[in-house]
Write a protein that holds these residues in place. Structure first.
Motif, PDB file in Angstrom:
ATOM      1  N   CYS A  51      47.505  12.124  44.783  1.00  0.00           N
ATOM      2  CA  CYS A  51      46.445  11.457  45.186  1.00  0.00           C
ATOM      3  C   CYS A  51      46.238  10.177  44.840  1.00  0.00           C
ATOM      4  CB  CYS A  51      45.555  11.893  46.347  1.00  0.00           C
ATOM      5  SG  CYS A  51      45.908  12.612  47.299  1.00  0.00           S
ATOM      6  N   ILE A 103      43.963  14.140  54.544  1.00  0.00           N
ATOM      7  CA  ILE A 103      42.627  12.989  54.488  1.00  0.00           C
ATOM      8  C   ILE A 103      42.211  13.237  55.709  1.00  0.00           C
ATOM      9  CG2 ILE A 103      44.103  12.111  52.519  1.00  0.00           C
ATOM     10  CD1 ILE A 103      45.136  10.411  55.734  1.00  0.00           C
ATOM     11  N   ARG A 143      46.590  19.513  50.450  1.00  0.00           N
ATOM     12  CA  ARG A 143      45.424  18.745  50.235  1.00  0.00           C
ATOM     13  C   ARG A 143      45.670  17.808  52.144  1.00  0.00           C
ATOM     14  NH1 ARG A 143      47.991  18.080  45.134  1.00  0.00           N
ATOM     15  NH2 ARG A 143      46.546  18.156  43.456  1.00  0.00           N
ATOM     16  N   ASN A 146      38.122  13.257  51.740  1.00  0.00           N
ATOM     17  CA  ASN A 146      39.018  14.001  51.129  1.00  0.00           C
ATOM     18  C   ASN A 146      39.533  14.608  52.824  1.00  0.00           C
ATOM     19  OD1 ASN A 146      36.595  14.456  49.559  1.00  0.00           O
ATOM     20  ND2 ASN A 146      37.404  16.882  50.590  1.00  0.00           N
ATOM     21  N   SER A 163      43.347  21.839  45.905  1.00  0.00           N
ATOM     22  CA  SER A 163      44.543  20.577  44.835  1.00  0.00           C
ATOM     23  C   SER A 163      44.830  22.155  44.669  1.00  0.00           C
ATOM     24  CB  SER A 163      43.707  20.167  44.793  1.00  0.00           C
ATOM     25  OG  SER A 163      41.847  20.218  43.529  1.00  0.00           O
ATOM     26  N   MET A 192      40.669  11.227  45.358  1.00  0.00           N
ATOM     27  CA  MET A 192      40.238  12.445  45.315  1.00  0.00           C
ATOM     28  C   MET A 192      39.884  13.914  45.093  1.00  0.00           C
ATOM     29  SD  MET A 192      40.616  11.886  48.865  1.00  0.00           S
ATOM     30  CE  MET A 192      41.247  11.425  50.427  1.00  0.00           C
ATOM     31  N   PHE A 224      40.724  20.945  52.623  1.00  0.00           N
ATOM     32  CA  PHE A 224      41.295  19.973  51.290  1.00  0.00           C
ATOM     33  C   PHE A 224      41.931  20.991  49.730  1.00  0.00           C
ATOM     34  CE2 PHE A 224      41.654  17.739  47.500  1.00  0.00           C
ATOM     35  CZ  PHE A 224      43.190  16.887  47.736  1.00  0.00           C
ATOM     36  N   GLY A 284      43.046   7.607  48.135  1.00  0.00           N
ATOM     37  CA  GLY A 284      41.557   8.207  48.792  1.00  0.00           C
ATOM     38  C   GLY A 284      40.216   7.190  49.377  1.00  0.00           C
TER      39      GLY A 284
END
Length: 383
Positions: free
Chosen positions: A201, A245, A243, A222, A228, A367, A226, A205
């Motif tokens: 990302c 959004i 992830r 986010n 990561s 993010m 989410f 963002g």
């Protein structure tokens, strides 16, 4: 040499930007290096069109005379939120009337987009400033003040493949899974998928302008869940859902071509959402990331019939071929998302950018990194 958003937007304004879809740049990567792609290409467009249950819309109905503070609200017989002040609501895509489970929030959203009338009925206790206790009327997208699509969790970065090893049919959000692994379903658009093309990302963002439901929208945060810190393969791609959004856009300007209700038998309602995200090729690293091909994108095969056990891994080239191998057994595959629509979205976004009608926005907040995912703990409440 690195490029800036301003430089790329100036090219877009002049009509000189080189824009390719993610599929086109993946094919180009067979003959050009990331350095050469970074020099040649300015923007890569992505697309996805799949079921995204964590979606919904805020609606403001306007005040009646005499006014009412709506505490219980139904739209076409479906109960929606009455907890947003006097005449606002949030329609969750999966909201439904248990007596009519095949129609719900996603259908109301699609009906609003299509200009259909919706029956509104609401109740309140009555107050000095809001004396009315009941109202029954008809609304549509032209009578309401605002209709805002706001989806807390969309565009998963990769997702599991679902199959079923048991002897019974399983009805899931990944479709109906046949007994004894007679089928497997998947939902991600592979090399076209937005967050797979920018796996860290770097360009996605808060504030990123996107294609959403047929019009322009924005990334607002986010997404929920989410994550990561998932396992990644040698190309830096998470091998299962990671992830997400959160996105927003004007529902009144959207199209049911790219925002469509769905009902999964014995599971419930969902909303198919079309999202396209442009990836600016700022440097060689991003050029390398968008060059990812289906055969390089792995995902995890999960047994949805038996406690979500992991059965192995596969890649999107194999999934798109229509058959994968699981523990020595050939298993037929089918998508629960539309690759054709994903291609259409990426191509449409490419056309808008190349025509100077869609500028890129630099995120105002990146993010988060190093985030995990918590599970709900079952604890006994204190007496």
């Amino acid at each position: 040499m690195a490029k800036s958003y301003a430089e790329i937007n100036e090219k877009i304004k002049k009509g000189t930007a080189v824009v390719l879809t993610a599929e086109e740049v993946a094919e180009l990567s067979r003959t050009l290096s990331p350095k050469e792609i970074a020099q040649k290409v300015d923007v890569v467009t992505t697309g996805t069109f799949g079921a995204m249950c964590s979606s919904g819309a805020f609606i403001n109905f306007g005040h009646a005379n005499p006014p009412i503070r709506m505490e219980k609200i139904e739209l076409n017989g479906v109960r929606v939120s009455g907890g947003l002040a006097a005449v606002d609501t949030y329609i969750g895509a999966t909201d439904c009337n248990p007596e009519r489970p095949a129609y719900g929030g996603a259908h109301i959203i699609e009906d609003l987009i299509n200009g259909k009338d919706i029956l509104l009925e609401a109740w309140g206790k009555g107050t000095d400033c809001y004396p009315r206790k009941h109202i029954k009327t008809v609304i549509n997208k032209d009578t309401v003040n605002e209709a805002i699509l706001y989806n807390p969790r969309n565009a998963y970065q990769n997702y599991n493949v679902a199959t079923n090893t048991t002897d019974q049919l399983k009805y899931t959000y990944m479709g109906t899974l046949l007994p004894r692994m007679r089928n497997a379903s998947y939902s991600t658009a592979g090399e076209l998928s937005p967050l797979i093309n920018d796996p860290e990302c770097r360009t996605i963002g808060l504030g990123t302008r996107i294609f959403l439901g047929g019009t322009e929208g924005y990334v607002t945060w986010n997404g929920t869940q989410f994550h990561s810190t998932k396992e990644v393969n040698e190309y830096g791609i998470p091998t299962s859902n990671a992830r997400t959004i959160a996105v927003i856009g004007d529902l009144k300007n959207m199209s049911s071509e790219y925002l469509r209700a769905a009902y999964y038998e014995k599971y419930g309602i969902s909303l198919f959402v079309g999202i396209g995200i442009p990836i600016p090729i700022l440097d060689e690293d991003l050029a390398r990331k968008v060059s990812i091909r289906n055969e390089q994108i792995e995902t995890t095969i999960v047994d949805y019939g038996n406690g979500n056990q992991i059965l192995g891994k596969t890649n999107y080239a194999a999934l798109h071929s229509g058959e994968i191998e699981i523990k020595g057994q050939k298993v037929r595959t089918a998508p629960v998302s539309s690759l054709a629509k994903a291609r259409e979205i990426a191509a449409m976004l490419k056309k808008r950018i190349a025509g100077g009608h869609f500028q890129l926005t630099e995120p105002v907040r990146p993010m988060p990194t190093n985030t995990g995912l918590k599970s709900l703990l079952e604890t006994k409440p204190e007496n």
